[in-house]
Design an enzyme around this catalytic site. Structure first.
Site, short mmCIF file in Angstrom:
data_model
loop_
_atom_site.label_atom_id
_atom_site.label_comp_id
_atom_site.label_asym_id
_atom_site.label_seq_id
_atom_site.Cartn_x
_atom_site.Cartn_y
_atom_site.Cartn_z
CE LYS A 23 -4.64 -1.06 1.20
NZ LYS A 23 -5.57 -1.39 2.24
CE LYS A 75 -4.32 -7.53 -4.71
NZ LYS A 75 -4.63 -7.66 -3.33
CE LYS A 96 -13.37 1.06 -6.48
NZ LYS A 96 -14.63 0.95 -7.19
P1 TYM Z 1 -10.88 -6.81 0.08
O1 TYM Z 1 -12.00 -5.87 0.37
O2 TYM Z 1 -9.64 -6.25 -0.55
O3 TYM Z 1 -11.39 -7.96 -0.83
C1 TYM Z 1 -12.58 -8.70 -0.54
C2 TYM Z 1 -12.42 -10.14 -1.00
O4 TYM Z 1 -12.13 -10.17 -2.41
C3 TYM Z 1 -10.99 -10.97 -2.64
N1 TYM Z 1 -10.26 -10.44 -3.81
C4 TYM Z 1 -9.82 -11.20 -4.81
N2 TYM Z 1 -9.93 -12.52 -5.05
C5 TYM Z 1 -9.40 -12.99 -6.20
N3 TYM Z 1 -8.79 -12.19 -7.12
C6 TYM Z 1 -8.66 -10.86 -6.93
N4 TYM Z 1 -8.07 -10.10 -7.85
C7 TYM Z 1 -9.19 -10.31 -5.73
N5 TYM Z 1 -9.27 -9.05 -5.23
C8 TYM Z 1 -9.91 -9.16 -4.05
C9 TYM Z 1 -10.16 -10.87 -1.37
O5 TYM Z 1 -9.28 -11.96 -1.23
C10 TYM Z 1 -11.24 -10.85 -0.31
O6 TYM Z 1 -11.65 -12.16 0.02
N6 TYM Z 1 -8.68 -7.45 4.55
C11 TYM Z 1 -9.82 -7.82 3.73
C12 TYM Z 1 -11.16 -7.53 4.38
C13 TYM Z 1 -11.38 -8.14 5.70
C14 TYM Z 1 -11.61 -9.52 5.98
C15 TYM Z 1 -11.82 -9.59 7.38
C16 TYM Z 1 -11.66 -10.67 5.19
C17 TYM Z 1 -11.44 -7.48 6.89
N7 TYM Z 1 -11.71 -8.36 7.89
C18 TYM Z 1 -12.06 -10.82 8.01
C19 TYM Z 1 -11.91 -11.87 5.82
C20 TYM Z 1 -12.10 -11.96 7.20
C21 TYM Z 1 -9.75 -7.04 2.43
O7 TYM Z 1 -9.18 -5.99 2.34
O8 TYM Z 1 -10.48 -7.61 1.40
#
Ligand code: TYM
Length: 346
Positions: free
Chosen positions: A115, A207, A210
């Site tokens: 980040k 990957k 956003k």
């Molecule tokens: P976040 O918001 O970045 O993403 C949400 C979910 O989408 C998946 N993801 C992807 N999977 C495959 N290919 C991609 N290009 C891709 N981009 C995103 C992520 O793996 C995720 O499952 N830290 C987490 C949010 C969070 C969380 C939690 C998750 C906070 N607390 C507790 C699980 C359990 C995050 O930033 O996800």
């Protein structure tokens, strides 16, 4: 009992990576759940503010994310769907866990480094890092651990990029249990989605995300038919003739095949992307892109119209969903917190 927990940041309308890597699995788990399974999904707004957010834009993004979760088929009656900030106990448990979490472990984690555009070996105590790195971004994984542990989750469905965070969550549970002297917190298992890493359309070795600057690098789940076609038409592939599935030598083509396979493979009776690709062997890459656009559009069409209906309404559906979710989540969190507070001596 089986407890499924997962979270997603309120980044507005989610992209295909979020959908295939997480949300599609969440719906599948909901639809296959037996009576002893509970499902808890959170829009993690506390995590979102680890980088600055314009307050009004954040409020809009939260609503869009909640609408997207409902639009893909999550049912607030069957699941607990809530805004993380509606359950203050998440922050409380985070504090308690941070009193036993290891700085060394956190400093090796890669997400805060990426980040801030720092290299893998960056150290939080280096003078050049120290000023840029905020405490909340550094301790982000502790809050994520709290999210999971507070609901005694047994399984956490996520994409590949969250694996490291889940390992840390298990470590936090073990560390706390070691001090508390029993198995108070549950160590959760990671459930990786079949599409665990959806790649960017313009740069298939990264990957899909956003935060990438190029909006054509990702397809949003509410993109129109023509936007979907346009983005796929300019997706980076290669100049090899014909369609084959080979992620290492043909990352662009293979990413498109995987996207289509994960949306449509079961309709073809294909068990793997490689098998699915056989159906398209003779196609030109241009024809493959058209085919993938069609598959994506067919799949997203009903989601898009549901989303428009929810977001265009008077807001009651969202308000109600958030309220029921918050109540259920507070209850679930509180039962763990009573044990935790007692265990630390409160
Ligand atoms: P976040 O918001 O970045 O993403 C949400 C979910 O989408 C998946 N993801 C992807 N999977 C495959 N290919 C991609 N290009 C891709 N981009 C995103 C992520 O793996 C995720 O499952 N830290 C987490 C949010 C969070 C969380 C939690 C998750 C906070 N607390 C507790 C699980 C359990 C995050 O930033 O996800």
């Amino acid at each position: 009992p089986r407890v499924i927990f997962s979270g997603i940041q309120p980044t507005g309308v989610p992209h295909l990576g979020n959908y295939l890597g997480a949300m599609q699995q969440w719906v599948k788990l909901q639809n296959e759940a037996s009576a002893n399974t509970s499902l808890i999904y959170s829009v993690v707004d506390l995590h979102a503010i680890t980088v600055y957010q314009d307050p009004n834009a954040l409020r809009t993004s939260k609503r869009e994310m909640l609408a997207a979760l409902l639009a893909v088929g999550l049912d607030p009656q069957k699941c607990t769907i809530f805004y993380q900030s509606d359950v203050p106990a998440h922050s409380e448990l985070m504090w308690i866990l941070s009193c036993s979490a290891s700085m060394g472990y956190l400093s090796r984690m890669t997400q805060w480094k990426s980040k801030l555009d720092l290299d893998e070996n960056a150290n939080p105590l280096d003078s050049s890092t120290k000023t840029k790195l905020k405490l909340g971004l550094f301790s982000y994984p502790v809050l994520q651990a709290a999210d999971i542990l507070i609901h005694r989750a047994t399984h956490v469905p996520v994409g590949h990029d969250q694996s490291q965070h889940l390992e840390f969550a298990r470590e936090c549970a073990a560390g706390f249990n070691h001090l508390a002297g029993d198995k108070l917190l549950v160590q959760p298992e990671t459930l990786l989605s079949p599409a665990k890493r959806v790649m960017a359309l313009d740069k298939p070795t990264n990957k899909m995300s956003k935060s990438a600057l190029n909006p054509k690098s990702r397809i949003l789940i509410t993109d129109s038919s023509s936007t979907i076609s346009k983005k796929l038409r300019v997706a980076l592939t290669d100049s090899i003739e014909g369609v084959t599935y080979d992620p290492s030598s043909r990352p662009g083509v293979s990413n498109l095949i995987e996207i289509a396979f994960n949306l449509d493979g079961s309709n073809h009776g294909a068990a793997s992307p490689a098998e699915y690709a056989k159906d398209f062997e003779g196609l030109s890459l241009k024809a493959l892109k058209n085919k993938v656009a069609e598959v994506v559009d067919d799949h997203l069409m009903p989601i898009r119209s549901k989303f428009e209906e929810i977001i265009g309404g008077d807001g009651k559906i969202l308000q109600e969903a958030a309220q029921i979710g918050a109540e259920k989540a507070r209850k679930s969190a509180e039962s763990t917190m009573q044990l935790v507070r007692h265990a630390v001596g409160f």
